[in-house]
Design a protein around this motif. Structure first.
Motif, PDB file in Angstrom:
ATOM      1  N   UNK A   9       0.824  -1.204   0.000  1.00  0.00           N
ATOM      2  CA  UNK A   9       0.000   0.000   0.000  1.00  0.00           C
ATOM      3  C   UNK A   9       0.862   1.260   0.000  1.00  0.00           C
ATOM      4  N   UNK A  10       0.569   2.158  -0.929  1.00  0.00           N
ATOM      5  CA  UNK A  10       1.374   3.374  -1.050  1.00  0.00           C
ATOM      6  C   UNK A  10       1.332   4.209   0.219  1.00  0.00           C
ATOM      7  N   UNK A  11       0.152   4.327   0.812  1.00  0.00           N
ATOM      8  CA  UNK A  11       0.017   5.140   2.022  1.00  0.00           C
ATOM      9  C   UNK A  11       0.852   4.572   3.162  1.00  0.00           C
ATOM     10  N   UNK A  12       0.798   3.248   3.315  1.00  0.00           N
ATOM     11  CA  UNK A  12       1.566   2.598   4.373  1.00  0.00           C
ATOM     12  C   UNK A  12       3.067   2.801   4.144  1.00  0.00           C
ATOM     13  N   UNK A  13       3.509   2.572   2.903  1.00  0.00           N
ATOM     14  CA  UNK A  13       4.943   2.697   2.614  1.00  0.00           C
ATOM     15  C   UNK A  13       5.405   4.146   2.739  1.00  0.00           C
ATOM     16  N   UNK A  14       4.522   5.066   2.360  1.00  0.00           N
ATOM     17  CA  UNK A  14       4.867   6.483   2.476  1.00  0.00           C
ATOM     18  C   UNK A  14       5.102   6.834   3.945  1.00  0.00           C
TER      19      UNK A  14
ATOM     20  N   UNK B  33      11.134   3.927 -11.543  1.00  0.00           N
ATOM     21  CA  UNK B  33      12.211   3.335 -10.755  1.00  0.00           C
ATOM     22  C   UNK B  33      12.852   4.417  -9.892  1.00  0.00           C
ATOM     23  N   UNK B  34      13.165   4.074  -8.663  1.00  0.00           N
ATOM     24  CA  UNK B  34      13.866   5.025  -7.799  1.00  0.00           C
ATOM     25  C   UNK B  34      15.026   4.337  -7.108  1.00  0.00           C
ATOM     26  N   UNK B  35      16.166   4.965  -7.179  1.00  0.00           N
ATOM     27  CA  UNK B  35      17.343   4.448  -6.483  1.00  0.00           C
ATOM     28  C   UNK B  35      17.737   5.464  -5.420  1.00  0.00           C
ATOM     29  N   UNK B  36      17.600   5.051  -4.162  1.00  0.00           N
ATOM     30  CA  UNK B  36      18.024   5.923  -3.071  1.00  0.00           C
ATOM     31  C   UNK B  36      19.475   5.598  -2.718  1.00  0.00           C
TER      32      UNK B  36
ATOM     33  N   UNK C  55       5.792   7.853  -8.781  1.00  0.00           N
ATOM     34  CA  UNK C  55       7.037   8.346  -8.216  1.00  0.00           C
ATOM     35  C   UNK C  55       7.057   8.282  -6.686  1.00  0.00           C
ATOM     36  N   UNK C  56       5.945   8.719  -6.072  1.00  0.00           N
ATOM     37  CA  UNK C  56       5.895   8.739  -4.608  1.00  0.00           C
ATOM     38  C   UNK C  56       6.031   7.322  -4.068  1.00  0.00           C
ATOM     39  N   UNK C  57       5.330   6.398  -4.720  1.00  0.00           N
ATOM     40  CA  UNK C  57       5.384   5.000  -4.302  1.00  0.00           C
ATOM     41  C   UNK C  57       6.801   4.446  -4.425  1.00  0.00           C
ATOM     42  N   UNK C  58       7.441   4.699  -5.575  1.00  0.00           N
ATOM     43  CA  UNK C  58       8.781   4.148  -5.810  1.00  0.00           C
ATOM     44  C   UNK C  58       9.781   4.736  -4.811  1.00  0.00           C
ATOM     45  N   UNK C  59       9.638   6.018  -4.493  1.00  0.00           N
ATOM     46  CA  UNK C  59      10.553   6.647  -3.537  1.00  0.00           C
ATOM     47  C   UNK C  59      10.360   6.064  -2.135  1.00  0.00           C
TER      48      UNK C  59
END
Lengths: 163, 362, 202
Positions: B201-206, B253-256, B282-286
């Motif tokens: 879930x995006x909200x949870x991961x955020x 894709x996001x690479x931190x 983007x928000x989800x991937x970050x």
């Protein structure tokens, strides 16, 4: 998943060049607009007969990715895919696997894959179908890319007093 | 005593009819088509595909329409549909370095090869409601520029050349977990964690990612690179015996890049967190990349003290279909359980009263 | 184009893949839950030599790209049979019986034990190999006496075309429970199952 595959029972190893050619036309057929395939089929003189070996069916492919883009593999999620297989009267097998759920697209892609293996049809299909698909794809790509290119940032550094 | 309860069929049937009417809304307003949702609510479609774990824009749009725009409900619908489909193959790993990028930014290098490409972003908008959209307006003409192919090497590869960042470990013989076949098992390898996060879930991961930035997990992340665009999908069907390219999908894709102070055995360096999602997300991937990095605590020998570092906590609570099912099951009849509890509380109170009376008597 | 001639091409599979596979699955389920009972699978497509129609149809129903298949020498030697299975099932073919989730034995007389297949583990008995064995004839007249789960009292089963030590091998297999292989015997379009829970009295 790794398995020891028993030696291939088909007699002759397909030649690399033939495989490469087939790979490239299968990739184009998979990405074609349906209308292009319909038109090319309508254009074909004396509709070649074919038997449906595997009626178009929709299923999934699990998309694999790599951690960090280049590390260990993981299962990202699935996508819908439709496949079909036919055999022409001359005995050539045509296969298709396309993204999405368009059964007609899968059927025509399989038929053209088989016909491309027949010298009598190949030239015609290349000219009337594959070349236009190539052009469609290049145009679509260029259209998106040129709009995106306009959002590329041009940094400029303000001149500092001491320099 | 167990009492079987039947009935309610008529009420249920009528409730479903009412739902259909409410879904349609005011008949004076034109009906929304699935194609309109697909084209004009595309980020909702992307979220439903990502968390529904099935890439199909039409089905996701249909699910959104059916769910009246409730995305978690739409995700549930898509997950249910995917169970009806057979799996034909597993793709060869997608190569995001060959992505036809429509956005690519890095917060770590200003002048990087390939440049910073903004794409269709909400960034730098003023977040002011645009009342012009209340009317059906025309879309402004879009600028075009020469788009000769520019190579876009990975930012992390540039750090890699200097040896300043950990290397990803490639072991293509290692078993790869699949949550759709086997339930969660702990300790969870990174491949299992990434699959779970990708559908999480995006909200949870955020919220989890946010917590790592606020000090719960001691991370110092930089957005090394974010890119989105189309990647090619390739499979090797058994009956053909060679790879075929079956189409393209859009991914983000996001690479931190995270600081790592080093340990007794390891020199200080940068470590990595990875996020990947279907569509533009983007928000989800970050957020995913932040949580991925936090959960690597065990492997990197960091002390595990924050919720985002606790893989059991994160992985067991990230799935919104499971979470919503368990929370919402509380609506189902618990008449008998509740009668039992009622009886028990009455008995306990009676006992307590007896004890009090006895004490008072003594 | 790719070296395949009409002779070694796959034959047509199920007319309606979903429904036909479900029908065959039901038949196998019926036979597996009543060990020894002969179930006839109707309306099966033609099968390439040396497969019989039931064996081929069961493969088309149960085997897919995630379940490696092992085939005995006679089947493996038939390029048409192998192409048929690879095409319709999309399955990887393994030369190691222990890696197989499904095994095809066309010559049952050679079968003297089931040790070579995967018998699963106590934690995962479900990972064992399901062995499809082609036999000459199946009948419920005379033969061995079967008992165990799914059988009310005893079932008689006579099987033609198996080796002398077949039943001893099956007894040894039953000893392994909860591990062990499950067998599906096939003859033309008829099948009978011998799961690991079944006891044999010769």
């Amino acid at each position: 998943m790794t398995h020891n595959t028993s030696s291939d029972v088909t007699s002759i190893a397909p030649e690399a060049a033939q495989i490469a050619a087939r790979q490239s036309w299968m990739a184009l057929l998979a990405r074609s607009q349906l209308q292009r395939l319909e038109n090319a089929w309508a254009d074909l003189d004396g509709k070649p007969e074919y038997a449906v070996l595997r009626a178009p069916e929709t299923g999934m492919v699990m998309v694999r990715a790599r951690a960090g883009g280049n590390g260990g593999q993981f299962n990202m999620g699935e996508m819908t895919v439709t496949r079909c297989a036919v055999r022409t009267q001359q005995g050539h097998l045509g296969h298709s696997y396309i993204t999405g759920r368009d059964k007609r697209h899968a059927m025509l892609a399989a038929v053209f894959d088989a016909l491309m293996q027949e010298p009598t049809h190949r030239k015609h299909i290349e000219a009337r179908l594959l070349t236009p698909i190539c052009e469609d794809l290049a145009q679509a790509r260029n259209n998106v890319a040129s709009k995106v290119a306009a959002t590329r940032v041009d940094f400029f550094t303000l001149v500092r007093g001491n320099d | 005593m167990y009492v079987a309860v039947k009935g309610g069929e008529k009420a249920i049937r009528n409730a479903h009819r009412l739902l259909a009417e409410v879904r349609r809304g005011d008949l004076g307003v034109p009906e929304l088509s699935v194609a309109q949702i697909k084209e004009q609510m595309s980020l909702a479609v992307d979220r439903v595909m990502t968390e529904g774990s099935l890439y199909d824009r039409d089905l996701a749009a249909l699910a959104i329409k059916q769910a009246r725009g409730d995305l978690v409900e739409a995700i549930f619908l898509l997950r249910a549909f995917r169970t009806t489909l057979a799996r034909f193959a597993i793709s060869t790993p997608i190569d995001t370095s060959k992505m036809k990028a429509q956005r690519r930014i890095s917060a770590t290098y200003k002048d990087l090869p390939g440049g910073q490409v903004l794409g269709p972003t909400f960034d730098y908008t003023h977040r002011l409601l645009d009342f012009a959209l209340m009317a059906e307006g025309e879309v402004p003409e879009v600028e075009k520029m020469d788009a000769s192919d520019v190579a876009m090497p990975r930012v992390t590869d540039m750090l890699d050349h200097e040896g300043l960042i950990e290397r990803e470990i490639v072991d293509d013989e290692a078993p790869i977990a699949d949550l759709t076949r086997e339930p969660l098992d702990f300790p969870a390898e990174r491949n299992l964690r990434l699959q779970n996060l990708a559908r999480g879930d995006e909200g949870f991961l955020l919220a989890m990612g946010y917590s790592t930035q606020r000090g719960y997990g001691n991370s110092h992340p930089f957005a090394g690179e974010i890119r989105m665009g189309e990647v090619e999908i390739e499979i090797v069907p058994e009956e053909l015996g060679f790879a075929i390219s079956i189409g393209d999908i859009f991914v983000t894709e996001c690479e931190m890049v995270n600081q790592f102070k080093g340990s007794a055995t390891e020199a200080p360096k940068f470590t990595r967190g990875y996020g990947l999602a279907f569509g533009e997300a983007e928000r989800k991937a970050m957020a995913m990349a932040l949580v991925d990095r936090a959960m690597r605590a065990r492997e990197l020998g960091e002390e595990i003290k924050a919720p985002a570092q606790d893989e059991e906590f994160v992985l067991y609570h990230s799935d919104n279909v499971e979470a919503s099912g368990f929370v919402q099951h509380l609506k189902l009849p618990h008449y008998v359980d509740f009668q039992g509890d009622l009886e028990m509380v009455r008995n306990l109170r009676a006992e307590q009263k007896q004890t009090e009376l006895k004490m008072a008597g003594e | 184009m790719n070296g395949k001639t009409a002779f070694d091409q796959p034959l047509t599979g199920f007319e309606s893949p979903v429904h036909d596979a479900q029908r065959v699955f039901h038949g196998v389920m019926e036979a597996m839950s009543h060990p020894g009972k002969i179930v006839v699978l109707s309306d099966l497509p033609e099968a390439p030599e040396p497969l019989n129609r039931a064996s081929a149809a069961i493969c088309l129903s149960l085997v897919d790209f995630e379940t490696p298949l092992w085939a005995d020498a006679a089947v493996a030697a038939s390029s048409q049979a192998m192409n048929h299975l690879k095409f319709h099932c999309g399955c990887p073919v393994t030369s190691a019986p222990k890696e197989a989730r499904t095994a095809l034995v066309s010559d049952a007389s050679m079968l003297t034990s089931f040790d070579r297949f995967n018998i699963g583990s106590d934690e995962r008995p479900d990972l064992s190999t399901t062995v499809i064995i082609q036999v000459a004839r199946l009948s419920n007249e005379g033969g061995v006496q079967l008992s165990g789960p799914g059988i009310k009292t005893v079932n008689g089963l006579s099987v033609e075309g198996i080796g002398a030590s077949f039943w001893d091998a099956l007894k040894a297999n039953a000893q392994l429970f909860p591990r062990g292989v499950d067998l599906i015997l096939t003859s033309d379009d008829a099948i009978a199952c011998l799961p690991r829970t079944t006891q044999v009295e010769v």
